[in-house]
Scaffold this active site. Structure first.
Site, PDB file in Angstrom:
ATOM      1  CD  GLN A  37      21.659   9.601  15.702  1.00  0.00           C
ATOM      2  OE1 GLN A  37      21.798   8.277  15.433  1.00  0.00           O
ATOM      3  NE2 GLN A  37      21.207  10.080  16.720  1.00  0.00           N
ATOM      4  CB  ALA A  68      22.591  11.062  20.015  1.00  0.00           C
ATOM      5  CB  SER A  73      24.463   8.620  17.900  1.00  0.00           C
ATOM      6  OG  SER A  73      23.912   7.394  18.173  1.00  0.00           O
ATOM      7  CG  HIS A  75      22.740   3.648  18.110  1.00  0.00           C
ATOM      8  ND1 HIS A  75      22.509   2.487  18.246  1.00  0.00           N
ATOM      9  CD2 HIS A  75      21.834   4.431  18.932  1.00  0.00           C
ATOM     10  CE1 HIS A  75      21.542   2.394  19.365  1.00  0.00           C
ATOM     11  NE2 HIS A  75      21.121   3.637  19.757  1.00  0.00           N
ATOM     12  CG  ASP A  82      18.453   1.634  20.717  1.00  0.00           C
ATOM     13  OD1 ASP A  82      19.196   2.046  21.806  1.00  0.00           O
ATOM     14  OD2 ASP A  82      18.147   2.537  19.795  1.00  0.00           O
ATOM     15  CD  GLU A 134      17.505   6.943  24.871  1.00  0.00           C
ATOM     16  OE1 GLU A 134      18.503   6.185  24.502  1.00  0.00           O
ATOM     17  OE2 GLU A 134      17.243   7.884  24.147  1.00  0.00           O
ATOM     18  CD1 TRP A 136      16.075   1.978  23.462  1.00  0.00           C
ATOM     19  CD2 TRP A 136      14.568   2.956  24.812  1.00  0.00           C
ATOM     20  NE1 TRP A 136      16.132   3.497  23.279  1.00  0.00           N
ATOM     21  CE2 TRP A 136      15.148   3.812  24.204  1.00  0.00           C
ATOM     22  CE3 TRP A 136      13.480   2.916  25.806  1.00  0.00           C
ATOM     23  CZ2 TRP A 136      14.470   5.229  24.311  1.00  0.00           C
ATOM     24  CZ3 TRP A 136      13.262   3.958  26.010  1.00  0.00           C
ATOM     25  CH2 TRP A 136      13.521   5.244  25.164  1.00  0.00           C
ATOM     26  CG  HIS A 137      21.115   3.409  24.515  1.00  0.00           C
ATOM     27  ND1 HIS A 137      20.990   3.867  22.950  1.00  0.00           N
ATOM     28  CD2 HIS A 137      22.326   3.575  24.800  1.00  0.00           C
ATOM     29  CE1 HIS A 137      22.347   4.277  22.782  1.00  0.00           C
ATOM     30  NE2 HIS A 137      22.933   4.126  23.814  1.00  0.00           N
TER      31      HIS A 137
END
Length: 184
Positions: A37, A68, A73, A75, A82, A134, A136-137
């Site tokens: 990240q 982020a 994040s 993630h 994603d 976003e 896709w997220h």
């Protein structure tokens, strides 16, 4: 490195999507450690400085709108994914807003809740999430949270805020309560 619960739900969701659409769900990014990240964020700052001629502070702030800050994040939580599709990948257009118009994007938006996933950064909610749209997220929040969020057209932030105000949500199957952390 997705959480086990998120991974099991993702597997069921991918299987069902494939059965219905004869297409795979393509994962672009799942778990990211802090170092990864940090590289993404640092590279975006450098790109903003180079491409837009921004000073460091402005480049940092612009980067934070779409990536982020390391340590924040989703993630890194093991709960975020994603998505893209094969065509967009072949065209070199992953993680773009057009994903919302794709079969995968529409299906995930409308059906992800059944598997505990929400569109994390919806359109016209940037003021609330502090992250740009976003499509896709997706974030795993589980049941019944995903359905409550979807049915009320909320972000995760709005859901948590409303839960604090109302203290509970009841449905046929679930009771969701908010308890102040200091009271636990």
């Amino acid at each position: 490195k997705l959480s086990e619960e998120a991974l099991l739900s993702l597997e069921r969701m991918a299987e069902d999507f494939n059965k219905e659409n004869k297409l795979p769900l393509i994962l672009i990014s799942t778990y990211r450690d802090y170092a990864h990240q940090d590289r993404l964020f640092t590279n975006r700052i450098a790109s903003n400085r180079l491409n837009y001629g921004l000073n460091y502070e402005d480049a940092y702030n612009k980067a934070a709108e779409i990536i982020a800050i390391p340590g924040t994040s989703e993630h890194q939580s093991g709960l975020a994914i994603d998505f893209s599709n094969n065509r967009m990948i072949r065209e070199g257009r992953t993680l773009v807003s057009d994903f919302a118009n794709e079969i995968e994007g529409k299906w995930l938006l409308n059906r992800g809740k059944e598997y505990g996933f929400i569109l994390r950064y919806p359109k016209d909610k940037t003021e609330i999430t502090s992250i740009v749209y976003e499509p896709w997220h997706f974030r795993y929040v589980g049941h019944p949270h995903a359905e409550i969020i979807y049915n009320n057209n909320w972000t995760l932030e709005e859901y948590l805020e409303n839960l604090k105000k109302t203290s509970k949500y009841l449905s046929k199957e679930y009771s969701v309560f908010y308890i102040e952390p200091e009271k636990i």
